[in-house]
Design an enzyme around this catalytic site. Structure first.
Site, PDB file in Angstrom:
ATOM      1  N   GLY A  13     -40.226  15.302   2.684  1.00 10.72           N
ATOM      2  CA  GLY A  13     -41.021  15.772   3.831  1.00 10.72           C
ATOM      3  C   GLY A  13     -40.107  16.195   4.973  1.00 10.72           C
ATOM      4  NE  ARG A  74     -42.411  14.499  -0.604  1.00  7.16           N
ATOM      5  CZ  ARG A  74     -43.232  14.792   0.423  1.00  7.16           C
ATOM      6  NH1 ARG A  74     -44.162  15.699   0.270  1.00  7.16           N
ATOM      7  NH2 ARG A  74     -43.136  14.141   1.569  1.00  7.16           N
ATOM      8  N   GLY A 104     -35.143  11.289   2.640  1.00  2.00           N
ATOM      9  CA  GLY A 104     -35.467   9.861   2.552  1.00  2.00           C
ATOM     10  C   GLY A 104     -34.990   9.249   1.245  1.00  2.00           C
ATOM     11  CG  ASP A 105     -35.371   4.952   0.392  1.00  2.00           C
ATOM     12  OD1 ASP A 105     -34.229   5.052   0.877  1.00  2.00           O
ATOM     13  OD2 ASP A 105     -36.104   3.957   0.583  1.00  2.00           O
ATOM     14  CB  THR A 127     -38.353  10.378   6.303  1.00  2.00           C
ATOM     15  OG1 THR A 127     -39.711   9.915   6.343  1.00  2.00           O
ATOM     16  CG2 THR A 127     -37.463   9.154   6.203  1.00  2.00           C
ATOM     17  CB  ILE A 128     -42.052  11.338  10.458  1.00  2.00           C
ATOM     18  CG1 ILE A 128     -43.050  11.306   9.288  1.00  2.00           C
ATOM     19  CG2 ILE A 128     -41.709  12.755  10.866  1.00  2.00           C
ATOM     20  CD1 ILE A 128     -44.473  11.685   9.698  1.00  2.00           C
ATOM     21  CG  ASP A 129     -42.968   8.320   6.283  1.00  2.00           C
ATOM     22  OD1 ASP A 129     -43.849   8.710   7.059  1.00  2.00           O
ATOM     23  OD2 ASP A 129     -42.816   8.768   5.133  1.00  2.00           O
ATOM     24  CG  ASP A 131     -40.043   5.643   4.272  1.00  2.00           C
ATOM     25  OD1 ASP A 131     -39.151   6.402   4.706  1.00  2.00           O
ATOM     26  OD2 ASP A 131     -40.856   5.993   3.410  1.00  2.00           O
ATOM     27  NE  ARG A 173     -43.596   9.047   1.468  1.00  2.00           N
ATOM     28  CZ  ARG A 173     -43.925  10.092   0.703  1.00  2.00           C
ATOM     29  NH1 ARG A 173     -44.477   9.902  -0.467  1.00  2.00           N
ATOM     30  NH2 ARG A 173     -43.684  11.319   1.101  1.00  2.00           N
ATOM     31  CB  ALA A 188     -54.114  -0.011  19.218  1.00  2.00           C
ATOM     32  CD  GLU A 225     -49.679   8.355   5.114  1.00  2.00           C
ATOM     33  OE1 GLU A 225     -50.386   9.306   4.791  1.00  2.00           O
ATOM     34  OE2 GLU A 225     -48.440   8.407   5.167  1.00  2.00           O
ATOM     35  NE  ARG A 255     -43.852  16.397   6.921  1.00  2.00           N
ATOM     36  CZ  ARG A 255     -44.446  16.425   5.734  1.00  2.00           C
ATOM     37  NH1 ARG A 255     -45.138  15.393   5.318  1.00  2.00           N
ATOM     38  NH2 ARG A 255     -44.340  17.465   4.961  1.00  2.00           N
TER      39      ARG A 255
HETATM   40  O1  F6P Z   1     -42.842  11.187   4.258  1.00  2.00           O
HETATM   41  C1  F6P Z   1     -43.440  11.887   5.287  1.00  2.00           C
HETATM   42  C2  F6P Z   1     -44.930  12.010   5.067  1.00  2.00           C
HETATM   43  O2  F6P Z   1     -45.464  12.795   6.110  1.00  2.00           O
HETATM   44  C3  F6P Z   1     -45.693  10.708   4.927  1.00  2.00           C
HETATM   45  O3  F6P Z   1     -45.950  10.095   6.144  1.00  2.00           O
HETATM   46  C4  F6P Z   1     -46.926  11.158   4.186  1.00  2.00           C
HETATM   47  O4  F6P Z   1     -47.429  10.093   3.402  1.00  2.00           O
HETATM   48  C5  F6P Z   1     -46.417  12.267   3.296  1.00  2.00           C
HETATM   49  O5  F6P Z   1     -45.177  12.686   3.851  1.00  2.00           O
HETATM   50  C6  F6P Z   1     -47.319  13.456   3.197  1.00  2.00           C
HETATM   51  O6  F6P Z   1     -46.741  14.325   2.292  1.00  2.00           O
HETATM   52  P1  F6P Z   1     -47.086  15.861   2.062  1.00  2.00           P
HETATM   53  O7  F6P Z   1     -45.989  16.651   2.647  1.00  2.00           O
HETATM   54  O8  F6P Z   1     -47.095  15.989   0.585  1.00  2.00           O
HETATM   55  O9  F6P Z   1     -48.404  16.134   2.691  1.00  2.00           O
END
Ligand code: F6P
Length: 322
Positions: A13, A74, A104-105, A127-129, A131, A173, A188, A225, A255
């Protein structure tokens, strides 16, 4: 072996700040007399030979831009040994002495496969996550959180005007870092993350009722999510508390956009470091942030680290969001 040609690619991503990292790789390579090749669309570009020479001007005017000028993908083909073999042959054919992989990983598993075929690799976490387990920070995470915060602030204005509950789904993710931190930043009432098992009554309904009893009239619920359908949560809140509720899935807006200062600076530092490492023959490593310092770790070791979730911060969030 001296390093004469480096290639750079973005994979997985996209994340704001990837362009700043590419820029740093290109400019510091050239400053060191190294030829630098850009690879389009991640590992797919390595397999297909979609590769071009970059110069100082190829990365002009991109430091403030979201997305990635190298495009990303990907690559299912790269998960096969034939795909990796093809990519390694392309690298050898072009005299590539090292590949810098920004992702990312999943991308780092690709880098490890390539390095096992004799192509030196260095990974930069993007990666924005947030992770990537071996690193406290990934490029794009800060921008994504700030974007989510700005969007939820806007949602709050309208939730407040109508005495409503807004349930907002954020990305991540399988990682709750975006949810936790934006949840704190927007005040929140409840934050659902994959790392902490939730109970609908205890974590949402009872918290809303408690705060309602002490005068609160509008509520923000953040849901990472993949945990539970936000529309179902909304209906249950309405049914059990009588509060009118609305849902928002923030999605890919998180993103995009211009990277924050933090993402630009981190990306620039990591990009320069990756080039420096290849020059010094420090290969097959992932750059990471540990205790706020930029370090590097062996790819295999990095991929075996378990992601830390800040449970203490999560508990604090619960105490103050009331
Ligand atoms: O890894 C970044 C991310 O935006 C996650 O937060 C999300 O689950 C996924 O990618 C969405 O992927 P796609 O680009 O396939 O919509």
């Amino acid at each position: 072996m001296s390093c004469k040609t480096i290639s750079v690619l973005t994979s997985g991503g996209d994340a704001p700040g990837m362009n700043a990292a590419i820029r740093a790789v290109v400019r510091s390579s050239i400053a060191n007399g190294i030829r630098v090749l850009g690879v389009r669309r991640g590992f797919n570009g390595l397999i297909n030979g979609d590769i071009f020479e970059m110069n100082l001007r190829s990365v002009s005017d991109i430091i403030h831009k979201g997305g990635t000028v190298l495009y990303t993908a990907r690559s299912p083909e790269f998960r096969t040994s034939e795909g990796v073999q093809k990519a390694a042959q392309v690298c050898k054919g072009l005299g590539i002495d090292g590949v810098i992989v920004i992702g990312g990983d999943g991308s780092f598993r690709g880098a490890r496969a390539l390095s096992r075929r004799g192509i030196p690799c260095v990974g930069i976490p993007g990666t924005i996550d947030n992770d990537v387990a071996c690193s406290e920070y990934t490029i794009g995470y800060d921008t994504a959180m700030n974007t989510a915060m700005e969007m939820i602030d806007k949602i709050r204005d309208t939730a407040q005007s109508h005495d409503r509950c807004s349930i907002v789904e954020v990305m991540g993710r399988r990682c709750g870092d975006i949810a936790l931190n934006t949840g704190i930043a927007v005040g929140a009432t409840a934050i659902l993350v994959p790392e902490v098992k939730y109970d609908m009554d205890r974590d949402i309904i009872d918290r809303i009722k408690f705060t309602q009893n002490i005068g609160k009239k509008h509520f923000i619920i953040i849901v990472a999510e993949g945990l539970k359908n936000v529309n179902k949560i909304s209906k249950e809140i309405k049914r059990r508390t009588g509060i009118d509720s609305r849902t928002t899935i923030l999605g890919h807006v998180q993103r995009g956009g211009s990277p924050t200062l933090r993402d630009r600076v981190m990306a620039s530092e990591m990009g320069c470091m990756a080039v420096d490492m290849l020059i010094k023959n420090i290969n097959n490593k992932i750059i990471a942030i540990k205790n706020n310092k930029v370090i590097y770790m062996d790819i295999s070791k990095a991929l075996s680290v378990k992601k830390h979730f800040d449970i203490e911060l999560y508990k604090k969030a619960l105490n103050i969001s009331i």
